[in-house]
Structure formats: C-alpha cells, structure tokens
Scaffold this motif. Sequence first.
Motif, PDB file in Angstrom:
ATOM      1  N   LEU A 146       0.825  -1.209   0.000  1.00  0.00           N
ATOM      2  CA  LEU A 146       0.000   0.000   0.000  1.00  0.00           C
ATOM      3  C   LEU A 146       0.858   1.258   0.000  1.00  0.00           C
ATOM      4  O   LEU A 146       0.325   2.368  -0.117  1.00  0.00           O
ATOM      5  CB  LEU A 146      -0.928   0.004   1.216  1.00  0.00           C
ATOM      6  CG  LEU A 146      -1.917  -1.168   1.314  1.00  0.00           C
ATOM      7  CD1 LEU A 146      -2.804  -1.021   2.540  1.00  0.00           C
ATOM      8  CD2 LEU A 146      -2.767  -1.280   0.056  1.00  0.00           C
ATOM      9  N   ASP A 147       2.174   1.103   0.148  1.00  0.00           N
ATOM     10  CA  ASP A 147       3.087   2.246   0.138  1.00  0.00           C
ATOM     11  C   ASP A 147       3.348   2.705  -1.290  1.00  0.00           C
ATOM     12  O   ASP A 147       3.164   1.955  -2.255  1.00  0.00           O
ATOM     13  CB  ASP A 147       4.413   1.878   0.819  1.00  0.00           C
ATOM     14  CG  ASP A 147       4.214   1.527   2.292  1.00  0.00           C
ATOM     15  OD1 ASP A 147       3.278   2.071   2.900  1.00  0.00           O
ATOM     16  OD2 ASP A 147       4.994   0.702   2.810  1.00  0.00           O
ATOM     17  N   GLU A 148       3.840   3.944  -1.400  1.00  0.00           N
ATOM     18  CA  GLU A 148       4.135   4.498  -2.712  1.00  0.00           C
ATOM     19  C   GLU A 148       5.458   3.978  -3.258  1.00  0.00           C
ATOM     20  O   GLU A 148       5.626   3.848  -4.465  1.00  0.00           O
ATOM     21  CB  GLU A 148       4.188   6.038  -2.631  1.00  0.00           C
ATOM     22  CG  GLU A 148       2.875   6.693  -2.237  1.00  0.00           C
ATOM     23  CD  GLU A 148       1.839   6.591  -3.342  1.00  0.00           C
ATOM     24  OE1 GLU A 148       2.228   6.412  -4.512  1.00  0.00           O
ATOM     25  OE2 GLU A 148       0.642   6.702  -3.041  1.00  0.00           O
ATOM     26  N   GLU A 149       6.392   3.673  -2.373  1.00  0.00           N
ATOM     27  CA  GLU A 149       7.705   3.230  -2.807  1.00  0.00           C
ATOM     28  C   GLU A 149       8.153   2.036  -1.978  1.00  0.00           C
ATOM     29  O   GLU A 149       7.701   1.844  -0.842  1.00  0.00           O
ATOM     30  CB  GLU A 149       8.738   4.362  -2.686  1.00  0.00           C
ATOM     31  CG  GLU A 149       8.449   5.569  -3.570  1.00  0.00           C
ATOM     32  CD  GLU A 149       9.499   6.656  -3.409  1.00  0.00           C
ATOM     33  OE1 GLU A 149      10.379   6.495  -2.516  1.00  0.00           O
ATOM     34  OE2 GLU A 149       9.447   7.647  -4.145  1.00  0.00           O
ATOM     35  N   ILE A 150       9.066   1.240  -2.546  1.00  0.00           N
ATOM     36  CA  ILE A 150       9.653   0.113  -1.828  1.00  0.00           C
ATOM     37  C   ILE A 150      11.154   0.111  -2.090  1.00  0.00           C
ATOM     38  O   ILE A 150      11.647   0.754  -3.020  1.00  0.00           O
ATOM     39  CB  ILE A 150       9.054  -1.236  -2.273  1.00  0.00           C
ATOM     40  CG1 ILE A 150       9.335  -1.479  -3.759  1.00  0.00           C
ATOM     41  CG2 ILE A 150       7.571  -1.303  -1.988  1.00  0.00           C
ATOM     42  CD1 ILE A 150       9.007  -2.880  -4.212  1.00  0.00           C
ATOM     43  N   GLY A 151      11.880  -0.625  -1.272  1.00  0.00           N
ATOM     44  CA  GLY A 151      13.306  -0.765  -1.464  1.00  0.00           C
ATOM     45  C   GLY A 151      13.634  -1.933  -2.364  1.00  0.00           C
ATOM     46  O   GLY A 151      12.743  -2.663  -2.826  1.00  0.00           O
ATOM     47  N   PRO A 152      14.907  -2.155  -2.643  1.00  0.00           N
ATOM     48  CA  PRO A 152      15.295  -3.299  -3.482  1.00  0.00           C
ATOM     49  C   PRO A 152      15.056  -4.621  -2.764  1.00  0.00           C
ATOM     50  O   PRO A 152      15.080  -4.700  -1.538  1.00  0.00           O
ATOM     51  CB  PRO A 152      16.792  -3.062  -3.739  1.00  0.00           C
ATOM     52  CG  PRO A 152      17.244  -2.241  -2.579  1.00  0.00           C
ATOM     53  CD  PRO A 152      16.082  -1.375  -2.202  1.00  0.00           C
ATOM     54  N   VAL A 153      14.823  -5.651  -3.550  1.00  0.00           N
ATOM     55  CA  VAL A 153      14.634  -6.996  -3.011  1.00  0.00           C
ATOM     56  C   VAL A 153      16.004  -7.675  -2.912  1.00  0.00           C
ATOM     57  O   VAL A 153      16.786  -7.650  -3.867  1.00  0.00           O
ATOM     58  CB  VAL A 153      13.692  -7.818  -3.903  1.00  0.00           C
ATOM     59  CG1 VAL A 153      13.653  -9.271  -3.460  1.00  0.00           C
ATOM     60  CG2 VAL A 153      12.290  -7.223  -3.869  1.00  0.00           C
ATOM     61  N   THR A 154      16.273  -8.273  -1.764  1.00  0.00           N
ATOM     62  CA  THR A 154      17.518  -9.011  -1.564  1.00  0.00           C
ATOM     63  C   THR A 154      17.282 -10.479  -1.889  1.00  0.00           C
ATOM     64  O   THR A 154      16.401 -11.114  -1.299  1.00  0.00           O
ATOM     65  CB  THR A 154      18.025  -8.866  -0.125  1.00  0.00           C
ATOM     66  OG1 THR A 154      18.233  -7.474   0.160  1.00  0.00           O
ATOM     67  CG2 THR A 154      19.329  -9.624   0.064  1.00  0.00           C
ATOM     68  N   ILE A 155      18.059 -11.002  -2.833  1.00  0.00           N
ATOM     69  CA  ILE A 155      17.940 -12.391  -3.271  1.00  0.00           C
ATOM     70  C   ILE A 155      19.133 -13.169  -2.734  1.00  0.00           C
ATOM     71  O   ILE A 155      20.284 -12.806  -2.995  1.00  0.00           O
ATOM     72  CB  ILE A 155      17.893 -12.487  -4.800  1.00  0.00           C
ATOM     73  CG1 ILE A 155      16.750 -11.627  -5.363  1.00  0.00           C
ATOM     74  CG2 ILE A 155      17.743 -13.934  -5.253  1.00  0.00           C
ATOM     75  CD1 ILE A 155      16.759 -11.529  -6.875  1.00  0.00           C
ATOM     76  N   THR A 156      18.851 -14.218  -1.969  1.00  0.00           N
ATOM     77  CA  THR A 156      19.906 -15.092  -1.461  1.00  0.00           C
ATOM     78  C   THR A 156      19.907 -16.371  -2.277  1.00  0.00           C
ATOM     79  O   THR A 156      18.932 -17.118  -2.286  1.00  0.00           O
ATOM     80  CB  THR A 156      19.691 -15.414   0.025  1.00  0.00           C
ATOM     81  OG1 THR A 156      19.607 -14.191   0.768  1.00  0.00           O
ATOM     82  CG2 THR A 156      20.850 -16.249   0.560  1.00  0.00           C
ATOM     83  N   ARG A 157      21.004 -16.629  -2.973  1.00  0.00           N
ATOM     84  CA  ARG A 157      21.108 -17.796  -3.841  1.00  0.00           C
ATOM     85  C   ARG A 157      21.355 -19.062  -3.019  1.00  0.00           C
ATOM     86  O   ARG A 157      21.702 -18.990  -1.839  1.00  0.00           O
ATOM     87  CB  ARG A 157      22.250 -17.594  -4.838  1.00  0.00           C
ATOM     88  CG  ARG A 157      22.040 -16.421  -5.786  1.00  0.00           C
ATOM     89  CD  ARG A 157      23.284 -16.152  -6.590  1.00  0.00           C
ATOM     90  NE  ARG A 157      23.101 -15.062  -7.547  1.00  0.00           N
ATOM     91  CZ  ARG A 157      24.096 -14.466  -8.206  1.00  0.00           C
ATOM     92  NH1 ARG A 157      25.346 -14.864  -8.003  1.00  0.00           N
ATOM     93  NH2 ARG A 157      23.847 -13.487  -9.047  1.00  0.00           N
ATOM     94  N   PRO A 158      21.218 -20.233  -3.666  1.00  0.00           N
ATOM     95  CA  PRO A 158      21.449 -21.488  -2.933  1.00  0.00           C
ATOM     96  C   PRO A 158      22.843 -21.609  -2.334  1.00  0.00           C
ATOM     97  O   PRO A 158      23.025 -22.265  -1.309  1.00  0.00           O
ATOM     98  CB  PRO A 158      21.208 -22.561  -4.008  1.00  0.00           C
ATOM     99  CG  PRO A 158      20.280 -21.913  -4.978  1.00  0.00           C
ATOM    100  CD  PRO A 158      20.662 -20.473  -5.009  1.00  0.00           C
ATOM    101  N   ASN A 159      23.846 -20.950  -2.945  1.00  0.00           N
ATOM    102  CA  ASN A 159      25.206 -21.042  -2.422  1.00  0.00           C
ATOM    103  C   ASN A 159      25.505 -20.001  -1.355  1.00  0.00           C
ATOM    104  O   ASN A 159      26.635 -19.894  -0.878  1.00  0.00           O
ATOM    105  CB  ASN A 159      26.217 -20.906  -3.569  1.00  0.00           C
ATOM    106  CG  ASN A 159      26.085 -19.574  -4.310  1.00  0.00           C
ATOM    107  OD1 ASN A 159      25.319 -18.694  -3.918  1.00  0.00           O
ATOM    108  ND2 ASN A 159      26.828 -19.434  -5.388  1.00  0.00           N
ATOM    109  N   GLY A 160      24.490 -19.204  -0.967  1.00  0.00           N
ATOM    110  CA  GLY A 160      24.664 -18.220   0.093  1.00  0.00           C
ATOM    111  C   GLY A 160      24.962 -16.818  -0.393  1.00  0.00           C
ATOM    112  O   GLY A 160      24.900 -15.863   0.397  1.00  0.00           O
TER     113      GLY A 160
END
Length: 680
Positions: free
Chosen positions: A530-544
């Motif tokens: 519901l917010d106007e803005e969001i931050g980046p998404v952090t993706i953690t891969r299988p190898n860490g």
Amino acid sequence: MNGTVLFDPLLPWPVLAIVGAIAVVAIGLALWRGLSGWALRGLAALIILAALTGPVYQEEDRAPLTDIMVMLEDESASQQLSDRAEQTETAANQLAAAIEARDNTELRRVTVRDGEGNSGTELMTALNDVLAEEPRARIAGIIALSDGRLHDLERAPVLPAPMHLLMTGREDDWDRRLIVRNAPAFAIIGEPVTLTLRIEDSGAAPEGPRMAPLDISVDGEEAQRFEVPVGEDIELPVTLPHGGRNVLQFTVPEAEGELTDRNNTALIQMNGVRDRLRVLLVSGEPHQGGRTWRNLLKSDSSVDLVHFTILRPPEKQDGVPVGELSLIAFPTRELFLEKIDDFDLIIFDRYKRRGILPAIYLDNVANYVDAGGAVLVAAGPDFASADSIYRSPLSRILPAQPSARVIEQRYQPSVTDIGNRHPVTADLGDAESWGPWLRQIDVDPRSGDVVMSGTEERPLLILDRVGEGRVAMLASDHAWLWNRGFEGGGPQLELLRRLAHWMMKEPELEEEALSAEATGQRMRIIRRTLDEEIGPVTITRPNGETVELDLDEVSPGRFEALYDGPEIGLYRLSEGDQEAVIGLGPAAPREFEQTIATGDVLAPVINPLRGGILSLEDGLPNLRNVREGRPAAGRGWIGLTPREAYETRDVTQLPLMPAWLVLLLASAFIVGGWLREGRR
C-alpha cells in the motif's frame, strides 16, 4: 587415373538381343546347308552387333579424399563429476594427435553440452547434426567420450561407420540419490497428503547400515532430521501449514565418497487450498438484502453456510404458545461458545443487540478474531442506533465507530486512492458505470484502511487486521442493489468474493506480500504494498551469495522484476519485513538422476556395426583399420573403416569401334565370305 569400358547402345538391349538371335539363326542355317563362307559372315555379324552396343573406353582423373573421424566430447553436467572432465580432455587430445598422424584422415571434434531446460545430454542430436554436414561416404568411424548417460536415444541415426564409446568414470564410483515418486500440485489445508520418497544407492556403494539421515524443511524454516531406510519406499504424511505456495525441501546429507550431492535434494512446491469455506451468517430483521447474501453464499459450492435470521426477538409478545411455533431455536451456546472455531467467517448482516446473544458470546467472537478468525459487518440503520453491536464487546475489534447518523440519499460508490492499491478493490472495473446506492451509515474510522467511499467521500468499506484475524465493515445495507442490476448494477459478486478470500488470508489478496513465480530458471518477483515506494529486493542464492534487485511499479501497489537464477535450488527473497522462498529448476535435474557411468544405454546403437565399449580407466585404446562388416573393436583397440573415397576431376572417353573401322571390317568379312562361296 582409372580406366573402364562402358557401353552406350544405339538400340535398346532387347532389340539387340533379337538382332543377335536372328544372326545366330542365319549363321546356323548357313552351316547346315554347308556354305563355306559362314564363318566370315558370322564375324561380320558379330562386328556389327558389337558396334551397336556402343563400347567406349572411359578414363577418369581421380583425386583421393580423406576419411573423416567424428569425435563426440561430452561436457554435460554429469561429466563434471569426479575427474571425468580431466579424463575426457586427456583422452580427446591424445586421440586427436593419433588420428591426425594417420594418412588421409581428418578429425571432426564435436562438443556436447546440456540441452535446453531439463532435457539432459543430447548426444544423438549432436551426432545427427554433424552427420548432416559431412558426406556419409567419407565417415570412417565415430568415437564418443562420455559416461554413457544420454537422454535422446530415440533420435539415434543409421550409422555409416562403426561407433565406439570410450567411457569415463571409475569402477568404484557410487552415488546416493533422493527420489520423490509422487508429489501432488495441490493439497487441502489441514488435511494430510502422502508423499512417497525413496533413497537409493547405485554403483559400488559401501557396505554397512542401510539407514540415512533425511532433513525436511518447509518454506525455508529450520529443518527437522529423521533416520530413514535406504532402498525402500517411504510414505511421508505432510500437512500444509498455509494457503498458497508451500515450498518443501527434502535433503539427504552428502555421504563420504559419493559422486555428488546434486541429487540429494528435492524441492517440492505445493499449493494449499481450502476444502470448504464455513460461513456463519447472522441476520437481523429481514430486509431486501438478506436474501441476496444468502443466495450469493449458497451459489458457491465450496461454501458451507449456516444462516440464522432473528424472526422472533424476546420482546415480541403475541401470545402464541412456543410449542406451536414452526421456528427453530437459535443454538447460541453451541455456535458462539463450543463450535465458533469451526467457522472461517462470521457475517453480521444488520444485526443489533436484542438480548439473544449475551455479552459473553460477543466477547468470545472478539477473542475468535484475535486468534485468527474473520468477521464481516454489513451495517444498516441498526448500527447507528442505541442497540448497535458497536455498543458491545465487539467494539474493540470494529474498525469504525457510528456517529448515529443515517444518510438517506443517492450516491455512487467509488474506490479510494488506497483502494486502488489494495488487491480487494483494485481493478474492479469502470467505477463510472456502477449503479448508485441509496443509504449509508456515517462512521468514523478508528483503524484499518478505507478502500471504498460513498457520499461526500465518507468511509464505505473498511478493512482491518486485529490480532491474528481480520475484520471488514461495509457501512451500507444497499449492496444488494448491484445484484439486482439497479441502474446498471455493479461488481458485487467479485467484490464480495475478493473480500471473503482476503479475510481467509489467501496469498494472492494480501496487500503486503512478497512472492515469486518460477518458469524454469527464471522467476518473476512480485511485491504488493500500500506504500508508494519500496526498497530493493535481496535475493539469497542457494550457495549463500546475495544480490539486490530493484523492482518497477507495473500497476498501483504492484511492483515486479524478472530474475534469471544462475543455478538450480532454493532462493530466499526479502524486502523490508516481507520474506519469501522459491525453488528454481526441476525438483530432480535429469543430468543427475543416474550418475554411474554405463555402456548399456548406447549398446543398441553400437552393437549393429560391431563397435566397442571400453573404459578409459583401462587406458586409451589403439586405432586399427578394419574392413567393413568385420569386428571393429577388441581388447585395447578400436577399428576404423577406410572409405577410399575420391573426387573425379576429369573424364576422357574413347570409342572402341569407330564407324569407319566397323564399316571396313564388316565389308571385308562379307566380301571375303562371298568370294569364298563363289570359288567353291
């Protein structure tokens, strides 16, 4: 140079046969009659017949062509296990040097990698491609450097020369594999579903206890470990904890000495669905919209509806004996104390305090919401009266307070700015075409989100979270006008369906959610807010390893981005306080289903032309020339079939019986025969 005699007859061969037969008969007749010139006349006929066959001496200027050897080098994922890649590279270089040292021989080296998606090793596809580019008459042999695990045997071509498999791997190789035999795509929430797992050892597995540890985790939570037997089917009952996608990860820890742990993990993604939606509808005095609520809920076969309408309140005194009433007593204690937790949703439709539900029952409804239940209040004029259910223990969970004012005027419902971002009311259609409502209860919001407004932009639909549960308030009892199509009607069915599913915590209708949809190795990351803005998404891969990814707003309240995962496995996503997990790639990569090297798969292709299957562990075989149709492999050697192909550069033709010579010889023999007969 190469010479040969060709025939280009002036007449068809059947005609020449008839002419020859007539000549033989004539000569025989002359011999029978004792004519002395029959031999000379026979030679003349023979010369004429020979001339009619058109004999030509053809000489070709030929240039010999090299034989072609095809070498397939398997560099698929299974070939990266242990020292197979080194075995392949060493053998390929030595074979290339040996082949190039041979006279009149060329080498075609073909690299075979993993096919697209999860198609595995496509060795026969690569062989078809190279055979389509090279003249089959020049192919002297085919050598495959591989572990023998291919997945496109059905595409095997008809071979023009013997094929040999030089097999990588070691005799003492062994591997442990986790197999998921059945995993349904859907399961009912709260009901166990049985998965069948199996742990298998292949190859030269060490002897010892046939038990192995198995770790099980759900949605990336801490895993639980169990000891399970090896080589037996394991029936595992699983109960999904929530609706939407549930990611189950099964892992067998890597054992000492096994080839790889890439086939020790299985990811299963199952969607949790509700079997039935159990709804308790409590209506006050009958009104125009009461039947609409009932018909709407009964039209859905997945809804179990319990509906009570208060037709005879306690204050009604008409002298009718209770035993003669056809009404069913309201089982308030059973519904609101003993079985309240059996319901997924409770709807109060124009209900007011009339002494039927004591305060302790309504307080229990509030506790039910705190514990995760859902309550929907469809407010009518009673909500603004002194008997309003707001003036009860329910007030602590209701998102708005009545001002005691009932607005009786025409207005058109509309979606607020925050409602355009909320999944319950977003994309409901063209609000300008909606029909009007005629009554609204004036309320003052205390909490929650106002997603729809009515007259003078006053709150019409308010959604709120209370404890673990959810509450919705519709400040009007005229939603039924849309169902009746009044002046065009409106999306009542879709609105109430979304509203019910939001209250049931369906993942696709969460206003604050982070999720992902996988297609092969690519995922679509979706963030609803519901917010106007969001931050980046952090993706953690299988190898860490971690990577941050910015999302773009594709519609109000919906942000998306695409991400290609570099490897197969479980990925964790986080943005703010939202987290999600998703598995990319197949649950069991095809390249690692079977990892022990074998020649059995290729044997049907190799055996017809008597090729060989040899292990590189025993050393590199020698190359020999063999005739076509002879055994093409033996202990320590493999055979190549010389093709003796050539290219014709020039052709010279010389007539063997020119016309002048035929005329001269035939005339001489005929005249000689006539003279001999004349003298006699």
